[in-house]
Design a protein around this motif. Structure first.
Motif, PDB file in Angstrom:
ATOM      1  N   SER A  83       1.013  -1.295   0.072  1.00  0.00           N
ATOM      2  CA  SER A  83      -0.080  -0.111   0.066  1.00  0.00           C
ATOM      3  C   SER A  83       0.697   1.287  -0.019  1.00  0.00           C
ATOM      4  O   SER A  83       2.178   1.062   0.248  1.00  0.00           O
ATOM      5  CB  SER A  83      -0.962   0.025   1.107  1.00  0.00           C
ATOM      6  N   GLY A  84       0.226   2.464  -0.284  1.00  0.00           N
ATOM      7  CA  GLY A  84       1.124   3.509  -0.212  1.00  0.00           C
ATOM      8  C   GLY A  84       1.612   3.849   1.311  1.00  0.00           C
ATOM      9  O   GLY A  84       2.572   4.432   1.429  1.00  0.00           O
ATOM     10  N   LEU A  85       0.671   3.540   2.179  1.00  0.00           N
ATOM     11  CA  LEU A  85       1.209   3.711   3.545  1.00  0.00           C
ATOM     12  C   LEU A  85       2.179   3.062   3.832  1.00  0.00           C
ATOM     13  O   LEU A  85       3.243   3.276   4.585  1.00  0.00           O
ATOM     14  CB  LEU A  85       0.106   3.649   4.311  1.00  0.00           C
ATOM     15  N   ILE A  88       5.676   4.532   2.822  1.00  0.00           N
ATOM     16  CA  ILE A  88       5.982   5.475   3.674  1.00  0.00           C
ATOM     17  C   ILE A  88       6.509   4.937   5.059  1.00  0.00           C
ATOM     18  O   ILE A  88       7.640   5.306   5.567  1.00  0.00           O
ATOM     19  CB  ILE A  88       4.547   6.276   4.178  1.00  0.00           C
ATOM     20  N   TYR A 109       0.109  13.782   4.582  1.00  0.00           N
ATOM     21  CA  TYR A 109      -1.020  12.712   4.581  1.00  0.00           C
ATOM     22  C   TYR A 109      -0.995  12.286   6.214  1.00  0.00           C
ATOM     23  O   TYR A 109       0.021  11.866   6.633  1.00  0.00           O
ATOM     24  CB  TYR A 109      -0.575  11.635   3.762  1.00  0.00           C
ATOM     25  N   GLU A 150       5.605  17.001   0.694  1.00  0.00           N
ATOM     26  CA  GLU A 150       4.405  16.404  -0.206  1.00  0.00           C
ATOM     27  C   GLU A 150       3.776  17.422  -1.071  1.00  0.00           C
ATOM     28  O   GLU A 150       3.818  18.752  -0.688  1.00  0.00           O
ATOM     29  CB  GLU A 150       3.214  15.848   0.878  1.00  0.00           C
ATOM     30  N   SER A 154      -1.762  17.190   1.343  1.00  0.00           N
ATOM     31  CA  SER A 154      -3.028  16.701   1.474  1.00  0.00           C
ATOM     32  C   SER A 154      -4.074  17.539   2.019  1.00  0.00           C
ATOM     33  O   SER A 154      -3.928  18.352   2.824  1.00  0.00           O
ATOM     34  CB  SER A 154      -2.947  15.201   2.573  1.00  0.00           C
ATOM     35  N   ASP A 179       6.468  12.467  -0.618  1.00  0.00           N
ATOM     36  CA  ASP A 179       5.236  11.708  -0.847  1.00  0.00           C
ATOM     37  C   ASP A 179       4.999  12.135  -2.370  1.00  0.00           C
ATOM     38  O   ASP A 179       4.215  13.211  -2.616  1.00  0.00           O
ATOM     39  CB  ASP A 179       4.021  11.885   0.084  1.00  0.00           C
ATOM     40  N   THR A 181       2.718  11.024  -4.468  1.00  0.00           N
ATOM     41  CA  THR A 181       1.390  10.426  -4.973  1.00  0.00           C
ATOM     42  C   THR A 181       0.683  11.396  -5.986  1.00  0.00           C
ATOM     43  O   THR A 181       0.057  11.189  -7.030  1.00  0.00           O
ATOM     44  CB  THR A 181       0.595  10.069  -3.949  1.00  0.00           C
ATOM     45  N   ALA A 206       1.847   6.277  -3.465  1.00  0.00           N
ATOM     46  CA  ALA A 206       0.643   5.395  -3.475  1.00  0.00           C
ATOM     47  C   ALA A 206       0.274   4.856  -4.610  1.00  0.00           C
ATOM     48  O   ALA A 206      -0.365   5.862  -5.480  1.00  0.00           O
ATOM     49  CB  ALA A 206      -0.517   6.106  -2.860  1.00  0.00           C
ATOM     50  N   THR A 208      -1.810   2.955  -5.700  1.00  0.00           N
ATOM     51  CA  THR A 208      -3.228   2.993  -5.680  1.00  0.00           C
ATOM     52  C   THR A 208      -4.140   4.024  -6.228  1.00  0.00           C
ATOM     53  O   THR A 208      -5.068   3.731  -6.542  1.00  0.00           O
ATOM     54  CB  THR A 208      -3.431   3.015  -3.810  1.00  0.00           C
ATOM     55  N   LYS A 209      -3.261   5.082  -6.337  1.00  0.00           N
ATOM     56  CA  LYS A 209      -4.238   6.430  -7.132  1.00  0.00           C
ATOM     57  C   LYS A 209      -4.195   6.181  -8.484  1.00  0.00           C
ATOM     58  O   LYS A 209      -4.556   5.360  -9.044  1.00  0.00           O
ATOM     59  CB  LYS A 209      -3.592   7.522  -6.397  1.00  0.00           C
ATOM     60  N   LEU A 218      -4.712  -1.760  -3.944  1.00  0.00           N
ATOM     61  CA  LEU A 218      -3.607  -0.979  -2.983  1.00  0.00           C
ATOM     62  C   LEU A 218      -2.370  -1.353  -3.383  1.00  0.00           C
ATOM     63  O   LEU A 218      -1.917  -2.513  -3.682  1.00  0.00           O
ATOM     64  CB  LEU A 218      -3.878  -1.580  -1.450  1.00  0.00           C
ATOM     65  N   MET A 219      -1.425  -0.559  -3.512  1.00  0.00           N
ATOM     66  CA  MET A 219       0.159  -0.644  -3.971  1.00  0.00           C
ATOM     67  C   MET A 219       0.814   0.625  -3.599  1.00  0.00           C
ATOM     68  O   MET A 219       0.385   1.709  -3.712  1.00  0.00           O
ATOM     69  CB  MET A 219       0.385  -1.194  -5.115  1.00  0.00           C
ATOM     70  N   TRP A 342      -8.352   8.281  -4.444  1.00  0.00           N
ATOM     71  CA  TRP A 342      -8.556   9.208  -5.588  1.00  0.00           C
ATOM     72  C   TRP A 342      -7.675   8.709  -6.718  1.00  0.00           C
ATOM     73  O   TRP A 342      -6.952   7.420  -6.462  1.00  0.00           O
ATOM     74  CB  TRP A 342      -7.847  10.624  -5.376  1.00  0.00           C
TER      75      TRP A 342
HETATM   76  C1  LIG Z   1      -1.059  11.523  -0.264  1.00  0.00           C
HETATM   77  C2  LIG Z   1      -1.161  10.244   0.211  1.00  0.00           C
HETATM   78  N1  LIG Z   1      -0.135   9.510   0.266  1.00  0.00           N
HETATM   79  C3  LIG Z   1      -0.128   7.963   0.827  1.00  0.00           C
HETATM   80  C4  LIG Z   1      -1.534   7.452   0.843  1.00  0.00           C
HETATM   81  C5  LIG Z   1      -1.520   5.969   1.185  1.00  0.00           C
HETATM   82  O1  LIG Z   1      -2.090   5.330   0.186  1.00  0.00           O
HETATM   83  P1  LIG Z   1      -2.632   3.768   0.503  1.00  0.00           P
HETATM   84  O2  LIG Z   1      -4.146   4.300   0.413  1.00  0.00           O
HETATM   85  O3  LIG Z   1      -2.316   3.001  -0.664  1.00  0.00           O
HETATM   86  O4  LIG Z   1      -2.152   3.571   1.805  1.00  0.00           O
HETATM   87  C6  LIG Z   1      -2.379   8.287   0.380  1.00  0.00           C
HETATM   88  C7  LIG Z   1      -3.789   7.851   0.554  1.00  0.00           C
HETATM   89  O5  LIG Z   1      -5.036   8.501   0.713  1.00  0.00           O
HETATM   90  C8  LIG Z   1      -2.367   9.514  -0.016  1.00  0.00           C
HETATM   91  O6  LIG Z   1      -3.630  10.461  -0.234  1.00  0.00           O
END
Ligand SMILES: Cc1ncc(COP(=O)(O)O)c(C=O)c1O
Length: 394
Positions: A83-85, A88, A109, A150, A154, A179, A181, A206, A208-209, A218-219, A342
């Protein structure tokens, strides 16, 4: 050899060919990877991404995607995470030690901040918060190890003064992690974003987006262009066991082909919607870094390619609208669905209370209730009509 039925069910008579030419790279699913012989077993090098030894380290499918992400972002090395998290968290757990100081923007974020606060409590790391549009608020001490950037941040979408933050961090020997994303490797090159060829050290993304693009996978990824940083991350990635599935990697790889077209479409729709939102009486503030009235517009302009500004736009409602009214507004949206994330095909809205989110004084933001719109792939005029209908309903 004649096989009994139970064995025949496992050992299929036809072997997949070593190589046939297809549009999409072949999909490998693996925990176990079979060694040709004991020589191969004893000479394996799991840190080499052209040497396959076990599924957690990677397969041709996951390494193909990792190479593509590194290339898109302008870096050299890439690790994929579930996942993105987790991408991080990989950076935080790899580089932060007891006694270190880490700097985060006030608009970072949220779960990244929560993760760092957790480390602060348990492992004696100090978390410091800076204002993303004021480089003077970043005052690294001799213990400063890492700064998270970032761009744009966010929810309130301020674009930081990337050039000066990175210059200052480098002058103080502080690692820079972005970050990435929002920019997705398309809005700007994190590894070469100024006339002086400034680069961040690490980019977490992320996937994921925008890379996934479907709202269904999710990645995350961590890209660097320093071999030594990558080697440290690689070892932490391996001991944490944060591997990804080959199926998910193949899906994301397939979506990459359309990513730039989707990103451009969503950027353009967001700009059209932004301009309409600015004409509406209900809002005290409309937030988008490509808006010339935005406080961080010049930072966005000096870093990003024009027309590349993602599909996010936020509005702060005038104080005359209370929580009940804004909940009603969200409930009346039909095309915009209420949900986190998103970058997918379906437009999303999310409600936030800014008063509960910021840690430092943010003079440029009106206090109050905020709705973030994530623009999908629908027609922008239909989305405007949807917001208009919901506003009329309240
Ligand atoms: C800016 C940002 N970074 C990281 C993430 C984390 O991504 P994930 O949902 O894949 O864990 C998000 C998720 O909303 C995000 O908005």
């Amino acid at each position: 050899m004649k096989l009994n039925p139970q064995t025949a069910l496992i050992h299929a008579p036809r072997k997949a060919p070593q190589y046939i030419n297809t549009i999409q790279a072949p999909l490998f699913r693996a925990s176990t990877i079979i060694f040709e012989n004991t020589d191969a077993l004893f000479n394996r090098h799991w840190t080499d991404d052209y040497d396959y030894s076990y599924g957690t380290h990677g397969t041709p499918t996951t390494y193909t995607l990792a190479d593509s992400i590194a290339q898109i972002e302008g870096g050299k090395y890439c690790l994929l995470t579930p996942s993105g998290l987790s991408a991080i968290n990989l950076v935080n757990s790899c580089f932060l030690n007891h006694g270190d100081e880490v700097w985060v923007a006030d608009n970072i974020y949220g779960p990244n901040m929560e993760h760092l606060r957790n480390l602060e409590k348990r492992y004696g790391i100090t978390v410091k918060v800076y204002n993303p549009i004021d480089v003077a608020s970043f005052q690294p001490s001799e213990h400063a190890k890492l700064i998270w950037l970032e761009a744009a941040g966010s929810v309130t979408l301020e674009f930081p003064d990337l050039i000066n933050f990175v210059k200052k961090a480098k002058a103080h020997n502080v690692l820079t992690a972005l970050d990435n994303t929002w920019g997705a490797g398309l809005a700007f090159n994190a590894f070469d974003f100024s006339a002086e060829h400034l680069a961040v050290d690490i980019s977490a993304h992320a996937l994921t987006k925008y890379p996934s693009g479907g709202g269904d996978i999710l990645m995350g990824s961590v890209v660097t262009h320093h071999k030594s940083l990558h080697q440290q991350l690689l070892r932490m990635h391996a001991i944490q066991g944060i591997a990804i599935s080959g199926d998910d990697a193949a899906q994301v790889q397939r979506s990459l082909a359309s990513m730039q077209i989707r990103y451009q479409h969503q950027s353009q729709s967001a700009l059209k919607i932004l301009n309409w939102l600015k004409t509406q009486d209900a809002f005290a503030q409309v937030l988008h870094p490509a808006d010339p009235d935005n406080i961080s517009h010049d930072f966005w302009k000096q870093t990003c390619l024009t027309e590349q500004s993602a599909g996010l736009v936020s509005v702060i409602f005038k104080a005359t609208y209370d929580l009940a009214a804004i909940r009603q507004f969200c409930d009346h949206l039909k095309l915009f669905k209420l949900g986190f994330s998103w970058g997918g095909p379906v437009s999303l809205a999310m409600l936030y209370n800014l008063n509960e989110m910021r840690h430092t004084e943010q003079a440029h933001l009106k206090p109050g209730l905020l709705v973030r719109f994530c623009i999908g792939l629908e027609d922008a005029d239909d989305l405007i009509q949807d917001i208009k209908n919901a506003l009329e309903a309240i």
